[in-house]
Design an enzyme around this catalytic site. Structure first.
Site, PDB file in Angstrom:
ATOM      1  N   TYR A  75       0.855  -1.193   0.000  1.00  0.00           N
ATOM      2  CA  TYR A  75       0.000   0.000   0.000  1.00  0.00           C
ATOM      3  C   TYR A  75       0.884   1.234   0.000  1.00  0.00           C
ATOM      4  CZ  TYR A  75      -2.667   3.853   2.048  1.00  0.00           C
ATOM      5  OH  TYR A  75      -3.233   5.082   2.284  1.00  0.00           O
ATOM      6  N   GLY A 150      10.926  -2.998  -2.352  1.00  0.00           N
ATOM      7  CA  GLY A 150      10.701  -3.716  -3.601  1.00  0.00           C
ATOM      8  C   GLY A 150      11.449  -3.008  -4.714  1.00  0.00           C
ATOM      9  N   LEU A 162      11.767   1.865  -1.693  1.00  0.00           N
ATOM     10  CA  LEU A 162      11.260   1.530  -0.369  1.00  0.00           C
ATOM     11  C   LEU A 162      10.206   2.532   0.077  1.00  0.00           C
ATOM     12  CD1 LEU A 162      12.780   3.575   1.974  1.00  0.00           C
ATOM     13  CD2 LEU A 162      14.727   2.358   1.016  1.00  0.00           C
ATOM     14  N   CYS A 179       2.608  -7.640   1.601  1.00  0.00           N
ATOM     15  CA  CYS A 179       3.781  -8.449   1.254  1.00  0.00           C
ATOM     16  C   CYS A 179       3.541  -9.940   1.447  1.00  0.00           C
ATOM     17  CB  CYS A 179       5.003  -8.003   2.058  1.00  0.00           C
ATOM     18  SG  CYS A 179       5.407  -6.255   1.797  1.00  0.00           S
TER      19      CYS A 179
END
Length: 217
Positions: A75, A150, A162, A179
């Protein structure tokens, strides 16, 4: 020299991703310096390359974007510092695992500025905070995620990066399994009782950066 840019307001995700891809291409071509962008997005869910459809619990809550980065669902929204990191990993050792570890350690050192003990967890990408005030499913102190990571590489240049929770609406994470991890929660600096601002965090991020990403040789 790494160029740092603060992008004001809530940046549309698709437009920002397109701009980031242009910058990555320019870095790879040698026509632009490496870059770190600091920004916020409007409320969205993003799906990484490992995202499972079953982890999108409430698909109608916010727009869902396929991100192309590694990882699963996450999110983004107001109150969360998104940090897009565009570095030449090819000149920084060509070790993707080490690069992700450096991102995590950068976050950990940044959080230490505010006396928060961020930690890595085996098998879980990101940065976690132990919550002795609350028991987890196994009876041990609960683990809450405070930062997600990611990344994707193109021609050995990184993009995406990040996100660190400063003061987002934590209920917005309820629409996904963040995740892909069901047994742990999500926290933020303000949720931990720390009145940290975005400016405070940005200063700490810049101060801790060089120790983990020295000038490439």
């Amino acid at each position: 020299m790494v160029e740092w840019t603060h992008l004001p307001g809530l940046r549309p995700y698709a437009d920002t991703l397109a701009d980031m891809e242009e910058r990555v291409a320019a870095i790879a071509a040698g026509t632009a310096p490496e870059a770190v962008w600091l920004l916020e997005h409007p409320p969205i869910y993003t799906a990484g390359t490992s995202a499972r459809p079953s982890d999108l619990v409430d698909p109608d809550r916010f727009a869902v974007h396929v991100a192309g980065r590694g990882g699963q669902y996450t999110y983004h929204g107001p109150g969360q510092r998104v940090v897009y990191v565009m570095l030449d990993v090819g000149r920084r050792g060509r070790d993707v695992r080490q690069f992700v570890c450096a991102l995590e350690n950068w976050v950990i050192d940044t959080l230490a500025t505010f006396n928060v003990r961020g930690e890595r967890r085996p098998g879980r990408v990101g940065v976690w905070v132990s919550r002795p005030d609350r028991a987890g499913p196994d009876g041990a102190p609960a683990d809450d995620k405070i930062a997600a990571i990611g990344v994707k590489l193109r021609r050995w240049v990184s993009f995406h990066g990040l996100s660190i929770n400063v003061d987002p609406d934590l209920s917005h994470f309820d629409g996904i399994v963040p995740c892909g991890i069901r047994d742990h929660g999500v926290t933020s600096l303000v949720d931990l009782g720390l009145p940290v601002t975005m400016t405070d965090l940005d200063i700490a991020l810049k101060a801790a950066f060089a120790a983990h990403f020295p000038k490439p040789t």
